[in-house]
Scaffold this active site. Structure first.
Site, PDB file in Angstrom:
ATOM      1  N   GLU A 127       0.814  -1.228   0.000  1.00  0.00           N
ATOM      2  CA  GLU A 127       0.000   0.000   0.000  1.00  0.00           C
ATOM      3  C   GLU A 127       0.842   1.270   0.000  1.00  0.00           C
ATOM      4  O   GLU A 127       0.505   2.239   0.679  1.00  0.00           O
ATOM      5  CB  GLU A 127      -0.946   0.017   1.214  1.00  0.00           C
ATOM      6  CG  GLU A 127      -2.029  -1.031   1.150  1.00  0.00           C
ATOM      7  CD  GLU A 127      -3.107  -0.855   2.227  1.00  0.00           C
ATOM      8  OE1 GLU A 127      -3.063   0.136   2.972  1.00  0.00           O
ATOM      9  OE2 GLU A 127      -4.003  -1.711   2.304  1.00  0.00           O
ATOM     10  N   GLU A 276      -6.108  -8.189   0.581  1.00  0.00           N
ATOM     11  CA  GLU A 276      -6.559  -8.075   1.977  1.00  0.00           C
ATOM     12  C   GLU A 276      -8.033  -7.746   1.973  1.00  0.00           C
ATOM     13  O   GLU A 276      -8.503  -6.928   1.176  1.00  0.00           O
ATOM     14  CB  GLU A 276      -5.865  -6.916   2.716  1.00  0.00           C
ATOM     15  CG  GLU A 276      -4.497  -7.196   3.247  1.00  0.00           C
ATOM     16  CD  GLU A 276      -3.923  -6.010   4.038  1.00  0.00           C
ATOM     17  OE1 GLU A 276      -4.704  -5.103   4.440  1.00  0.00           O
ATOM     18  OE2 GLU A 276      -2.707  -5.994   4.246  1.00  0.00           O
TER      19      GLU A 276
END
Ligand SMILES: *[C@@H]1O[C@H](CO)[C@@H](O)[C@H](O)[C@H]1NC(C)=O
Ligand SMILES: *[C@@H]1O[C@H](CO)[C@@H](O)[C@H](O)[C@H]1NC(C)=O
Ligand SMILES: *[C@@H]1O[C@H](CO)[C@@H](O)[C@H](O)[C@H]1NC(C)=O
Ligand SMILES: *[C@@H]1O[C@H](CO)[C@@H](O)[C@H](O)[C@H]1NC(C)=O
Ligand SMILES: *[C@@H]1O[C@H](CO)[C@@H](O)[C@H](O)[C@H]1NC(C)=O
Length: 480
Positions: A127, A276
């Site tokens: 991320e 995720e």
């Protein structure tokens, strides 16, 4: 050691699975649900036990690591479990201009375990496009991915896909209403997103996407509706006015936002892999919707959606199979931020399940026992205090440092706990800390400070005030 016979059975079983996946072109036509193995806890089992647990307690057949821990990769050898590893964020800038460093990373982290450990995915960073404080990394990301890809080719590793994980905030305003209107953020569009999509298409890799309906829902629970975020299948539908597509859950809407954003740039068939997803099983008084009931409901519904029956896909990509990894294997007690961050696990650190779940999809949802009913689906109304946690007295040094920090940041808010003050508490470090934490948190919560203090503090709704010592509190009206 204990699980040797079991491991042997799995070896026989999974060898069948793995040979069929070779034929199926790197798994683009697979569906299924796996697990994220995070390690930010000081009470977690050793890798061999954790790997045993993820297979026996959860039936996970895919696992993602936040790195390439050699102990975990060794424990996963010959298990048939598909593995995703990660180049840490801090190596992206050094690797970007340096092929020999990329080669060395692959040689020392992947080659010793491959192919006995079924490594199939390699994420370059986690991320990183969500971190505006480190833009230098952004523009080195795609070059680093290309270096890693070149290293894999050099060592003739053909089965491993290279990508990076991205959150919903790579889209302009994180907008998912309506999905067809989504576009990539302007600050990364030209220099990062375009070359990345070109790379993912050329290498037949995946767009690795972290999708949390939970974080989207808590920002606007009235408008979105809890059942819509929990993937219940009987909910009010949402029709995208521009595309005409009809949505029955928030997850599909978030996925299709990325599908539409990619489509606008001319990329129509890069497959999406959910790196995720998940829902917290517990949280603080000031956080809504984090409970066993919602967590179990979301994760079980995800398994039903992605791991059972024929692939359903999303409205923009009907019947396209997709895989997803639930966050996380364990509750991780050393994650900072709000309490929900430490309660995403499917297992407690002692190995017990938080609630029953079977990632293989072989257990039908109605076979699970009843769940405790949710108590915090509506915002809490009333006062909250932030006091020293039960275990805070175990480390006097840490507590003293935390009090000093809380008082320093509070700028003179701690006169009450000095000798002779109303909250001196006969000198009890724990009482004084409770006051200092409450005072600081009451002042700083609005600016995003959590009642955490490195694990030394916890919220309470029981007023800790005594005598003339009045503890500052946070008052919630139910609309926060
Ligand atoms: C590239 O990485 C190697 C380590 O593999 C290091 O020895 C070398 O100094 C690096 N080159 C540059 C220009 O930084
Ligand atoms: C679509 O996005 C544009 C720009 O991001 C925005 O101005 C517009 O209001 C959006 N349209 C809808 C229907 O949300
Ligand atoms: C969906 O079903 C659940 C129970 O199965 C119920 O509580 C909920 O109200 C239903 N939602 C809608 C929108 O009908
Ligand atoms: C494991 O830990 C949880 C949470 O602390 C607890 O509720 C459970 O009873 C424990 N299980 C065992 C077998 O000790
Ligand atoms: C107590 O806390 C201090 C400061 O955070 C830390 O350096 C030390 O290792 C801790 N001691 C124990 C026994 O955990």
């Amino acid at each position: 050691m204990v699980d040797l016979p079991m491991g042997f059975i799995h070896l026989l079983f999974f060898s069948v699975v793995s040979s069929s996946s070779v034929l199926s072109h790197a798994g683009h036509d697979h569906q299924g649900v796996g697990i994220n193995y995070g390690q930010l806890g000081n009470n977690l089992p050793v890798p061999s036990r954790a790997v045993h647990l993820l297979r026996t307690e959860l039936e996970a057949s895919i696992v993602k690591l936040y790195g390439a821990d050699p102990g975990i990769l060794a424990a996963l050898a010959n298990t048939g479990v598909e593995v995703m590893i990660m180049v840490p964020n801090n190596l992206i800038v050094p690797i970007s201009p340096n092929q020999s460093l990329a080669d060395e990373w692959v040689r020392s982290n992947l080659l010793p375990h491959y192919p006995r450990t079924r490594i199939r995915h390699l994420l370059v960073g986690n991320e990183i496009l969500s971190d505006p404080t480190n833009k230098d990394i952004w523009f080195n990301l795609v070059p680093a991915m290309m270096r890693i890809q070149a290293a894999l080719e050099k060592y003739e590793v053909k089965e491993v896909k290279v990508g990076t994980s991205m959150a919903i905030d790579v889209l302009e305003n994180s907008a998912v209403y309506p999905p067809s209107n989504a576009t990539f953020r302007r600050d990364i569009l030209r220099r990062v997103v375009r070359p990345m999509l070109e790379f993912l298409q050329d290498t037949r890799s995946f767009y690795y996407f972290d999708v949390y309906t939970y974080f989207h829902w808590i920002k606007d629970p009235k408008k979105i509706g809890l059942d819509y975020a929990l993937l219940k299948d009987n909910v009010t539908r949402y029709t995208d006015p521009a595309s005409g597509l009809v949505y029955s859950d928030l997850f599909d809407q978030m996925v299709d936002s990325v599908v539409f954003a990619m489509r606008k740039l001319g990329y129509t068939d890069i497959p999406i892999f959910i790196a995720e997803t998940g829902w917290p099983n517990s949280g603080d008084y000031d956080q809504i919707g984090a409970n066993y009931y919602n967590s179990a409901t979301y994760n079980r519904n995800l398994v039903r959606k992605l791991a059972t029956g024929r692939p359903i896909g999303t409205p923009a990509r009907p019947r396209k199979p997709m895989r997803a990894l639930i966050f996380a294997l364990f509750n991780e007690n050393m994650k900072g931020g709000p309490s929900t961050e430490r309660h995403f696990g499917l297992l407690y650190p002692n190995g017990s399940r938080v609630y029953d779940i079977d990632l293989s999809g072989r257990t039908i949802v109605s076979a699970y026992g009843p769940l405790p009913l949710p108590k915090n689906n509506d915002p809490y109304k009333g006062k909250i205090w932030c006091v020293a946690a039960d275990s805070a007295g175990n480390n006097e040094t840490a507590l003293r440092l935390a009090v000093t920090a809380a008082c320093g940041h509070g700028k003179g808010s701690c006169r009450e706990i000095e000798k002779g003050g109303p909250c001196y508490g006969s000198g009890s470090q724990v009482v004084r800390a409770s006051y200092a934490f409450s005072a600081y948190w009451a002042r700083a919560r609005e600016s995003g400070v959590s009642c955490y203090f490195g694990g030394l503090a916890a919220q309470t709704i029981r007023d800790p005030s005594y005598g003339s010592c009045k503890f500052p509190s946070v008052s919630l009206t139910g609309t926060d």
